[in-house]
Design an enzyme around this catalytic site. Structure first.
Site, short mmCIF file in Angstrom:
data_model
loop_
_atom_site.label_atom_id
_atom_site.label_comp_id
_atom_site.label_asym_id
_atom_site.label_seq_id
_atom_site.Cartn_x
_atom_site.Cartn_y
_atom_site.Cartn_z
N ASP A 136 0.88 -1.16 0.00
CA ASP A 136 0.00 0.00 0.00
C ASP A 136 0.92 1.22 0.00
O ASP A 136 1.50 1.55 1.03
CB ASP A 136 -0.90 0.01 1.24
N ASP A 172 -2.53 0.69 7.44
CA ASP A 172 -1.84 0.70 6.14
C ASP A 172 -1.35 -0.70 5.78
O ASP A 172 -1.32 -1.06 4.61
CB ASP A 172 -0.67 1.69 6.16
N GLU A 226 -1.31 -1.46 -4.66
CA GLU A 226 -2.50 -0.62 -4.85
C GLU A 226 -2.15 0.56 -5.73
O GLU A 226 -1.13 1.22 -5.53
CB GLU A 226 -3.01 -0.14 -3.49
#
Length: 184
Positions: free
Chosen positions: A9, A144, A69
Site C-alpha cells: 500500500d 496501512d 495498490e
C-alpha cells in the site's frame, strides 16, 4: 504448489506491506507491517528508504509476485505526484529482483474482499482478519498494513479466477455463439 505474494500500500509517510502464502489453494498471512517514512525530511531520502526496505522485504520473504495498490487522484496534484513516486520506487525494487508486479485499483481491492467497492478501511481490515485469522490487535495498529494485505489477497482472488478467452457484445451475441448451452 506454494506461492508467496507481497502486497504494498504505497504511501509517502507510511507505506504498508503484507505477505500471504498460498498453499494448496488456501491463503494464510505470513506477516504485515509498515515502513515509517515520517522522520525523513527530504523526499528523495524517503524514496531511497522505500527502495532499501522493499528490497529487504523481498530478500527476506522471496515473494513470487507483488500486488500493489494503484494511487488514486488526490485533490492536490503534488500529493498525487509524490504518491506515484513512492509507488514507482516500490515497483522498481520488485522489478530489480525479477518479481512480477500486478496493480489493482483501491475499489477493485475493496470489492474483491468485501463485495463492496466503497467499503471503509475498517471493513476491509475486519474482513481480512476473519479470512486470514490474524490477531485483532493488529487491526488498530496497522491500517496501512491491512490495506497492503488487501492488495495481496485481491491478487490471490484474481489468481483463482481464470479469465475467459471468449468475449461477447451482449446476451444476444452470447446466445448466438453458444447455441448448445441454451435451453429452449
Amino acid at each position: 504448489m506454494e506461492k508467496v505474494i507481497l502486497g504494498i500500500d504505497p504511501g509517502t509517510n507510511i507505506m504498508g506491506y503484507g505477505i500471504i502464502k498460498v498453499c494448496n489453494g488456501k491463503a494464510e498471512m505470513v506477516t504485515m507491517g509498515v515502513i515509517d517514512l515520517r522522520h525523513f525530511g527530504d523526499g528523495y531520502l524517503k524514496l531511497g528508504h522505500i527502495f532499501e526496505r522493499v528490497t529487504g522485504i523481498i530478500d527476506s520473504f522471496l515473494p513470487d509476485e507483488m500486488a500493489i495498490e494503484a494511487p488514486f487522484l488526490q485533490k492536490n496534484v503534488q500529493t498525487t505526484l509524490k504518491l506515484g513516486r513512492a509507488q514507482g520506487t516500490a515497483i522498481a525494487a520488485a522489478i530489480h529482483h525479477g518479481v512480477p508486479v500486478h496493480e489493482y485499483a483501491p475499489m477493485k481491492i475493496k470489492m474483491a474482499i468485501t463485495g463492496n467497492g466503497a467499503a471503509s478501511k475498517e471493513q476491509v481490515a475486519g474482513m481480512l482478519q476473519r479470512l486470514l485469522k490474524f490477531d485483532e490487535e493488529a487491526l488498530t495498529k496497522f491500517m496501512d498494513a491491512t490495506d497492503a494485505l488487501g492488495a495481496a489477497y485481491c491478487h490471490y482472488m484474481q489468481m483463482n479466477r481464470p479469465e475467459s478467452q471468449a468475449h461477447y457484445k451482449g446476451w444476444k451475441d452470447f446466445v448466438n455463439k453458444n447455441k448448445e448451452r441454451v435451453k429452449k
